[in-house]
Write a protein that holds these residues in place. Structure first.
Motif, PDB file in Angstrom:
ATOM      1  N   MET A  26       0.905  -1.231  -0.211  1.00  0.00           N
ATOM      2  CA  MET A  26       0.072  -0.119   0.046  1.00  0.00           C
ATOM      3  C   MET A  26       0.831   1.229   0.022  1.00  0.00           C
ATOM      4  O   MET A  26       1.689   1.220   0.916  1.00  0.00           O
ATOM      5  CB  MET A  26      -0.979  -0.050   1.140  1.00  0.00           C
ATOM      6  CG  MET A  26      -2.019   1.168   1.287  1.00  0.00           C
ATOM      7  SD  MET A  26      -3.025   1.034   2.703  1.00  0.00           S
ATOM      8  CE  MET A  26      -1.901   1.313   4.204  1.00  0.00           C
ATOM      9  N   SER A  43       3.595   0.482   3.028  1.00  0.00           N
ATOM     10  CA  SER A  43       3.847  -0.772   3.407  1.00  0.00           C
ATOM     11  C   SER A  43       3.381  -1.950   2.615  1.00  0.00           C
ATOM     12  O   SER A  43       3.114  -1.811   1.458  1.00  0.00           O
ATOM     13  CB  SER A  43       2.637  -0.533   4.796  1.00  0.00           C
ATOM     14  OG  SER A  43       1.529  -0.310   4.332  1.00  0.00           O
ATOM     15  N   ASP A  44       3.657  -3.117   3.536  1.00  0.00           N
ATOM     16  CA  ASP A  44       3.301  -4.468   2.661  1.00  0.00           C
ATOM     17  C   ASP A  44       4.227  -4.522   1.515  1.00  0.00           C
ATOM     18  O   ASP A  44       3.818  -4.872   0.274  1.00  0.00           O
ATOM     19  CB  ASP A  44       1.861  -4.448   2.376  1.00  0.00           C
ATOM     20  CG  ASP A  44       0.848  -4.631   3.506  1.00  0.00           C
ATOM     21  OD1 ASP A  44       1.209  -5.127   4.510  1.00  0.00           O
ATOM     22  OD2 ASP A  44      -0.141  -3.982   3.410  1.00  0.00           O
ATOM     23  N   THR A  72       6.917  -5.623  -1.272  1.00  0.00           N
ATOM     24  CA  THR A  72       7.371  -6.723  -1.790  1.00  0.00           C
ATOM     25  C   THR A  72       8.692  -7.474  -1.340  1.00  0.00           C
ATOM     26  O   THR A  72       9.805  -6.407  -1.374  1.00  0.00           O
ATOM     27  CB  THR A  72       7.355  -6.572  -3.489  1.00  0.00           C
ATOM     28  OG1 THR A  72       5.970  -6.433  -4.069  1.00  0.00           O
ATOM     29  CG2 THR A  72       7.714  -8.185  -4.112  1.00  0.00           C
ATOM     30  N   LYS A  76       8.217  -7.714   8.634  1.00  0.00           N
ATOM     31  CA  LYS A  76       7.777  -6.728   7.609  1.00  0.00           C
ATOM     32  C   LYS A  76       8.565  -5.700   7.727  1.00  0.00           C
ATOM     33  O   LYS A  76       9.212  -5.172   8.803  1.00  0.00           O
ATOM     34  CB  LYS A  76       6.254  -6.649   7.992  1.00  0.00           C
ATOM     35  CG  LYS A  76       5.465  -7.911   7.855  1.00  0.00           C
ATOM     36  CD  LYS A  76       3.804  -7.636   8.234  1.00  0.00           C
ATOM     37  CE  LYS A  76       3.025  -8.856   8.324  1.00  0.00           C
ATOM     38  NZ  LYS A  76       1.641  -8.589   8.765  1.00  0.00           N
ATOM     39  N   THR A 111       8.149  -1.201   6.462  1.00  0.00           N
ATOM     40  CA  THR A 111       7.610   0.136   6.107  1.00  0.00           C
ATOM     41  C   THR A 111       8.439   0.969   5.575  1.00  0.00           C
ATOM     42  O   THR A 111       9.348   1.265   6.260  1.00  0.00           O
ATOM     43  CB  THR A 111       6.503   0.784   7.098  1.00  0.00           C
ATOM     44  OG1 THR A 111       5.730  -0.369   7.461  1.00  0.00           O
ATOM     45  CG2 THR A 111       5.868   1.793   6.781  1.00  0.00           C
TER      46      THR A 111
END
Length: 484
Positions: free
Chosen positions: A1, A34-35, A37, A83, A85
């Motif tokens: 996103m 964020s999210d 690849t 993860k 960001t």
């Protein structure tokens, strides 16, 4: 996103200037993404934020653009629970705000003549724009953006990267702060110097863990100098008087021409952490210039310093590079790893070359700063085509190359969560860095390398949904400190 936070059109024609084109070209948007690849897998025990400062100019320069002139922009990527960001933000300096309001460049650049008609700015004579674009340190819960020719420290939120204003250290900041301020990982104190073209030519300062300036002292020098970095140990700080500085006769006419004086020695002044000018012990060594220190520590009576020593104090310009040839020669930063030993009891100096490869932009495990360390992570110069890990105990090195058209410079070390603060295991963690790819004009990348398996290359490649221009210095902030 991806969320676009701000867009400012870049009003620059790059022409033939290499530092406005390709991997150096500025970008026009601030985003939060964020999210992201990931090629590979982000380790779960990599927790914290990697922030990198650098130039990202908006307005057409008044004269010839120097890479150091660009408005400051911080790029950051926060890792947590496997993860990532990404964010990037311009640093909202007073000069940036003034030029945004004027819709043009106000101040001249480093390669231009001073203009007495513009508002007072920053730097040694107050005629440049303070862009805060050079280094970034973490102190008292905030990221501080710093400028290469001594400016105001701009306080940033380490997670959002938003500018929070000027840090004046309890209202006691007397002058300015050098680009390479140092944070002692044990005491939490911030150490810095500044320099000027008029007396006092240098000052030395200590700020407490909680952000109050506790010590400010003038340092006697024989004239105006251009030191770039400093060093420290548990008990001492080291200040530099090196034979590369502005021509003093031209300086009297307000002409700032950097000149190398090989007939002069390099001088290194060692001062107790809270010492006075009279306490400085000066050591003379062979003439040289140093941009960046690797680390320093005490061994018995000796102050030991590893640093990147420039091969040519005043590098030769190459034919065919036009009016920017001299600038390009200096910006190659061609240097090698050296070690100095200063004996505080006898006054003896020993200097030795540790490697003949050309490397610069050094980083270490910051938990070891000011204490004896073993590993350093440098960038290969002059083309920034890869990284080198040094083991200074064994006297060995190993390299990783990014690949054709891919470059990076400074790559900080990120300790693994739960890593032991131990000299024998100080590489228990990761090396992270942004990589600019000349073949990918619309995306950037962060690579993560297992420091213990360095030559194997990235264990993860995080894709950034916009290009990240090549920049300057960086910091790793552990998650428990950033979120405290």
């Amino acid at each position: 996103m991806v969320k676009i936070e701000r867009e400012i059109p870049i009003q620059i024609d790059p022409g033939e200037n290499p530092f406005l084109r390709g991997v150096f070209a500025p970008i026009a948007t601030e985003i939060t993404a964020s999210d992201l690849t990931v090629i590979g897998e982000i380790p779960k025990d990599l927790d914290g934020a990697y922030l990198r400062n650098g130039p990202n100019p908006v307005h057409r320069p008044r004269g010839r653009y120097h890479w150091f002139d660009g408005d400051g922009m911080v790029h950051g990527i926060e890792f947590h629970d496997g993860k990532a960001t990404y964010r990037n933000r311009w640093i909202q300096t007073e000069g940036f705000a003034a030029e945004q309001q004027a819709h043009r460049s106000i101040w001249p650049g480093l390669m231009d003549r001073p203009d007495p008609a513009v508002p007072r700015g920053a730097g040694s004579d107050g005629w440049l724009k303070d862009t805060a674009n050079t280094d970034i340190v973490f102190h008292n819960g905030y990221a501080l953006a710093l400028w290469y020719q001594c400016g105001l420290p701009y306080k940033l939120d380490p997670r959002t990267l938003e500018t929070l204003g000027v840090e004046r250290f309890g209202g006691k900041l007397a002058r300015a702060v050098s680009a390479h301020a140092k944070v002692d990982p044990v005491s939490g104190e911030l150490l810095f110097f500044d320099y000027a073209t008029k007396p006092p030519y240098m000052t030395y300062n200590v700020v407490s863990r909680t952000g109050e300036l506790r010590h400010h002292v003038d340092i006697d020098l024989p004239g105006s100098r251009l030191p770039h970095d400093m060093a420290f140990t548990e008990n001492y700080s080291l200040l530099m008087d090196l034979p590369l500085f502005w021509d003093p006769q031209l300086l009297e006419r307000n002409v700032h021409k950097v000149t190398y004086y090989p007939e002069l020695p390099s001088r290194f002044g060692i001062i107790p952490r809270y010492g006075l000018n009279a306490d400085v012990k000066w050591f003379e060594a062979s003439p040289c210039y140093i941009y960046h220190v690797v680390n320093s520590w005490e061994e018995g009576d000796e102050f030991v310093m590893d640093a990147c020593r420039v091969i040519q104090g005043e590098p030769n310009a190459k034919r065919g590079e036009g009016e920017l040839a001299r600038m390009r020669a200096f910006l190659r930063l061609e240097a090698q790893l050296w070690r100095w030993r200063f004996n505080l009891a006898t006054g003896a100096v020993k200097e030795e070359q540790l490697d003949d490869a050309k490397t610069e932009w050094p980083t270490i495990n910051r938990h070891k700063m000011g204490r004896k360390s073993r590993y350093a992570y440098n960038s290969r110069v002059p083309h920034y085509e890869g990284l080198v890990k040094y083991d200074t105990v064994r006297g060995t090195s190993e390299s990783y190359l990014f690949g054709e058209g891919r470059t990076s410079n400074e790559a900080p070390f990120a300790p693994r969560v739960g890593a032991q603060d131990d000299t024998n295991d100080e590489d228990d963690g990761y090396v992270v860095t942004f990589v600019a790819d000349a073949n990918a004009q619309h995306r950037g990348e962060v690579i993560i390398i297992d420091a213990k398996n360095f030559a194997a290359g990235p264990i993860a490649r995080v894709q950034i949904p916009q290009r990240v221009p090549t920049g300057f210095h960086s910091i790793w902030i552990p998650g428990e400190q950033m979120r405290a």
